[in-house]
Write an enzyme that holds these catalytic residues in place. Structure first.
Site, mmCIF file in Angstrom:
data_model
loop_
_atom_site.group_PDB
_atom_site.id
_atom_site.type_symbol
_atom_site.label_atom_id
_atom_site.label_comp_id
_atom_site.label_asym_id
_atom_site.label_seq_id
_atom_site.Cartn_x
_atom_site.Cartn_y
_atom_site.Cartn_z
ATOM 1 N N CYS A 73 -6.761 -12.518 -13.340
ATOM 2 C CA CYS A 73 -5.973 -12.089 -12.177
ATOM 3 C C CYS A 73 -6.460 -10.739 -11.668
ATOM 4 O O CYS A 73 -6.739 -9.838 -12.455
ATOM 5 C CB CYS A 73 -4.523 -11.968 -12.638
ATOM 6 S SG CYS A 73 -3.534 -11.000 -11.527
HETATM 7 N N1 LIG Z 1 0.546 -16.169 -11.174
HETATM 8 C C1 LIG Z 1 -0.102 -15.287 -10.451
HETATM 9 O O1 LIG Z 1 -0.012 -14.079 -10.651
HETATM 10 C C2 LIG Z 1 -0.947 -15.728 -9.314
HETATM 11 C C3 LIG Z 1 -1.392 -17.012 -9.251
HETATM 12 N N2 LIG Z 1 -2.240 -17.403 -8.256
HETATM 13 C C4 LIG Z 1 -2.674 -18.799 -8.236
HETATM 14 O O2 LIG Z 1 -3.625 -18.988 -7.208
HETATM 15 C C5 LIG Z 1 -3.433 -20.233 -6.564
HETATM 16 C C6 LIG Z 1 -3.309 -20.042 -5.077
HETATM 17 O O3 LIG Z 1 -2.032 -19.488 -4.798
HETATM 18 P P1 LIG Z 1 -1.482 -19.338 -3.306
HETATM 19 O O4 LIG Z 1 -2.372 -18.418 -2.557
HETATM 20 O O5 LIG Z 1 -0.051 -18.985 -3.375
HETATM 21 O O6 LIG Z 1 -1.582 -20.824 -2.782
HETATM 22 P P2 LIG Z 1 -2.131 -21.390 -1.435
HETATM 23 O O7 LIG Z 1 -3.487 -20.863 -1.198
HETATM 24 O O8 LIG Z 1 -1.935 -22.871 -1.497
HETATM 25 O O9 LIG Z 1 -1.125 -20.749 -0.387
HETATM 26 C C7 LIG Z 1 0.116 -21.330 -0.192
HETATM 27 C C8 LIG Z 1 0.708 -20.924 1.134
HETATM 28 O O10 LIG Z 1 1.413 -19.716 0.951
HETATM 29 C C9 LIG Z 1 0.870 -18.700 1.806
HETATM 30 N N3 LIG Z 1 0.826 -17.500 1.003
HETATM 31 C C10 LIG Z 1 0.105 -17.243 -0.102
HETATM 32 N N4 LIG Z 1 0.364 -16.019 -0.581
HETATM 33 C C11 LIG Z 1 1.287 -15.508 0.253
HETATM 34 C C12 LIG Z 1 1.960 -14.268 0.312
HETATM 35 N N5 LIG Z 1 1.721 -13.306 -0.594
HETATM 36 N N6 LIG Z 1 2.847 -14.065 1.301
HETATM 37 C C13 LIG Z 1 3.094 -15.023 2.235
HETATM 38 N N7 LIG Z 1 2.478 -16.215 2.240
HETATM 39 C C14 LIG Z 1 1.589 -16.444 1.267
HETATM 40 C C15 LIG Z 1 -0.488 -19.197 2.194
HETATM 41 O O11 LIG Z 1 -0.852 -18.737 3.482
HETATM 42 P P3 LIG Z 1 -1.982 -17.613 3.667
HETATM 43 O O12 LIG Z 1 -3.094 -17.922 2.691
HETATM 44 O O13 LIG Z 1 -2.380 -17.776 5.088
HETATM 45 O O14 LIG Z 1 -1.300 -16.307 3.382
HETATM 46 C C16 LIG Z 1 -0.311 -20.692 2.216
HETATM 47 O O15 LIG Z 1 0.223 -21.134 3.419
HETATM 48 C C17 LIG Z 1 -2.216 -20.878 -7.234
HETATM 49 O O16 LIG Z 1 -2.682 -21.776 -8.202
HETATM 50 C C18 LIG Z 1 -1.509 -19.720 -7.887
HETATM 51 O O17 LIG Z 1 -0.821 -20.096 -9.061
HETATM 52 C C19 LIG Z 1 -2.657 -16.543 -7.294
HETATM 53 C C20 LIG Z 1 -2.273 -15.235 -7.306
HETATM 54 C C21 LIG Z 1 -1.322 -14.731 -8.293
HETATM 55 N N1 LIG Z 2 -3.444 -13.303 -9.918
HETATM 56 C C1 LIG Z 2 -3.984 -14.474 -10.266
HETATM 57 N N2 LIG Z 2 -3.409 -15.166 -11.252
HETATM 58 C C2 LIG Z 2 -3.952 -16.337 -11.541
HETATM 59 C C3 LIG Z 2 -5.077 -16.841 -10.883
HETATM 60 N N3 LIG Z 2 -5.363 -18.040 -11.383
HETATM 61 C C4 LIG Z 2 -4.436 -18.282 -12.319
HETATM 62 N N4 LIG Z 2 -3.591 -17.258 -12.421
HETATM 63 C C5 LIG Z 2 -2.451 -17.103 -13.329
HETATM 64 O O1 LIG Z 2 -2.918 -16.746 -14.627
HETATM 65 C C6 LIG Z 2 -2.282 -17.570 -15.603
HETATM 66 C C7 LIG Z 2 -3.092 -17.657 -16.885
HETATM 67 O O2 LIG Z 2 -3.109 -16.392 -17.503
HETATM 68 P P1 LIG Z 2 -3.865 -16.088 -18.883
HETATM 69 O O3 LIG Z 2 -3.595 -14.652 -19.127
HETATM 70 O O4 LIG Z 2 -3.257 -16.970 -19.927
HETATM 71 O O5 LIG Z 2 -5.306 -16.356 -18.714
HETATM 72 C C8 LIG Z 2 -2.150 -18.881 -14.864
HETATM 73 O O6 LIG Z 2 -1.248 -19.768 -15.458
HETATM 74 C C9 LIG Z 2 -1.706 -18.403 -13.477
HETATM 75 O O7 LIG Z 2 -0.337 -18.142 -13.389
HETATM 76 C C10 LIG Z 2 -5.663 -16.056 -9.863
HETATM 77 O O8 LIG Z 2 -6.691 -16.398 -9.262
HETATM 78 N N5 LIG Z 2 -5.076 -14.871 -9.594
#
Ligand SMILES: NC(=O)C1=CN([C@@H]2O[C@H](COP(=O)(O)OP(=O)(O)OC[C@H]3O[C@@H](n4cnc5c(N)ncnc54)[C@H](OP(=O)(O)O)[C@@H]3O)[C@@H](O)[C@H]2O)C=CC1
Ligand SMILES: Nc1nc2c(ncn2[C@@H]2O[C@H](COP(=O)(O)O)[C@@H](O)[C@H]2O)c(=O)[nH]1
Length: 327
Positions: free
Chosen positions: A175
């Protein structure tokens, strides 16, 4: 929030042992209508799980969540798993086409046992709309929604209809959300889990930041019903990532779901790619996790996971490894 801490700041305090062997300790957990061997689920990421790992996990009684990054394969995947009488557990996003996918599942009567809404910032109207839509059209499905990092978010998603919430924004190994946005639970994931769990009336899945098997027991202590893990599951023989060899040693790739490698473009990148040591067969890690958790249960003074949920603990502030590098 007064008490801010993370996994390495905590040690659980042992109680008198009531079993004669660690193998008498039961690590199973029930989530929804099913009981699983471990309170652990490999992350729904493309370098962690694929269809054959999902099949193996389901056949052997472990929980799994298939990722959502090959959306065109999901219907077929559900059919294949159902034909074999296995649990079906998939992920969805929140974009417009995902509502059509839910309609299709309903129309073809391919109702998954579990659906996970997998979004970076789960405390949002888009996720609430998707929860309501899935609950209206597939009411039998156990619905997990995330990710969140506050009690308000847990309450709001539960209120919208989620059957469980997933806690963890930014603690993941690949992340970079915490660096690029300044937000998240990175560095205090265990405290955030505790904070959220106190507000929850339904199960919580702790997601991200697990670096040792002992962190699984700590997650259970601080309120998790299930623990999602990426990096510890990366690098196995079966893992989908590319394998490379350097100076006679094998490594496998592990990349974030919001990385450039996953997205195919450099837009809103919040994840990175790394190479982890090759770890051998997945089954060996699962077995070791089970044995370590059985041992945790024995130290907690019980014979099931519930014993861990009430143990005392102390804060040791970053000192439990005394500078040793682990894993
Ligand atoms: N657990 C974690 O800490 C994190 C996990 N991830 C992982 O990365 C993958 C992609 O995630 P994600 O970008 O949400 O999915 P998507 O790329 O499918 O985005 C989903 C929708 O939400 C919008 N969106 C995404 N982030 C935001 C935001 N911060 N505010 C408002 N709208 C938002 C996007 O639009 P637009 O792109 O135009 O904004 C899109 O329409 C997932 O698998 C997720 O679990 C990603 C970051 C953090
Ligand atoms: N900020 C982001 N978080 C992400 C991304 N892809 C996955 N994830 C999150 O990390 C956990 C796994 O964590 P780990 O410490 O066990 O390796 C996963 O389940 C998601 O919630 C990303 O691109 N950006």
């Amino acid at each position: 929030m007064e008490n801010v801490f993370d996994y390495e700041d905590i040690q659980l305090i042992p109680n008198k042992c009531i079993v004669d062997s660690r193998s008498d300790c039961d690590t199973s957990v029930t989530l929804g209508r099913h009981t699983f061997k471990l309170p652990v689920v490999p992350a729904n990421m493309q370098t962690i799980i694929d269809e054959s790992i999902a099949l193996k996990l389901a056949q052997e009684g472990y929980f799994y969540i298939m990722h959502r990054f090959q959306p065109e394969t999901r219907m077929d995947f559900i059919s294949k798993m159902k034909d074999k009488g296995l649990i079906t557990s998939i992920s969805v996003g929140v974009k417009e086409e995902e509502f059509g996918f839910v309609d299709q599942l309903k129309k073809e009567n391919l109702v998954p046992d579990y659906i996970t809404i997998d979004i970076a910032h789960g405390h949002s109207n888009s996720v609430i709309r998707m929860i309501q839509y899935i609950k209206e059209h597939l009411p039998e499905t156990f619905l997990i929604a995330g990710n969140v990092g506050t009690p308000e978010a847990v309450r709001e998603l539960e209120h919208a209809g989620a059957d469980a919430t997933k806690v963890g924004i930014g603690p993941g190994k690949v992340c970079i959300t915490k660096i690029k946005t300044g937000f998240g639970t990175g560095g205090w994931q265990l405290a955030a889990l505790r904070w959220c769990a106190k507000a929850a009336s339904k199960p919580i899945i702790a997601d991200g930041g697990i670096r040792t098997h002992g962190d699984i027991a700590k997650s259970v202590r601080f309120g998790a019903s299930m623990v999602m893990i990426g990096s510890l599951f990366a690098g196995h023989e079966e893992s989908p990532g590319e394998t490379v060899e350097r100076d006679g040693r094998k490594y496998k790739e592990y990349f974030g779901s919001a990385s450039e490698f996953q997205k195919g473009e450099k837009k809103n990148v919040e994840g990175k790619k790394m190479y982890v040591d090759y770890k051998g067969p997945l089954g060996d890690t699962l077995r070791e996790m089970e044995q370590d958790l059985q041992s945790s249960i024995s130290y907690a003074g019980g014979d099931s996971l519930d014993a861990i949920r009430t143990v005392d603990y102390v804060m040791v502030k970053n000192s439990i490894f005394n500078g040793d590098k682990v894993y």
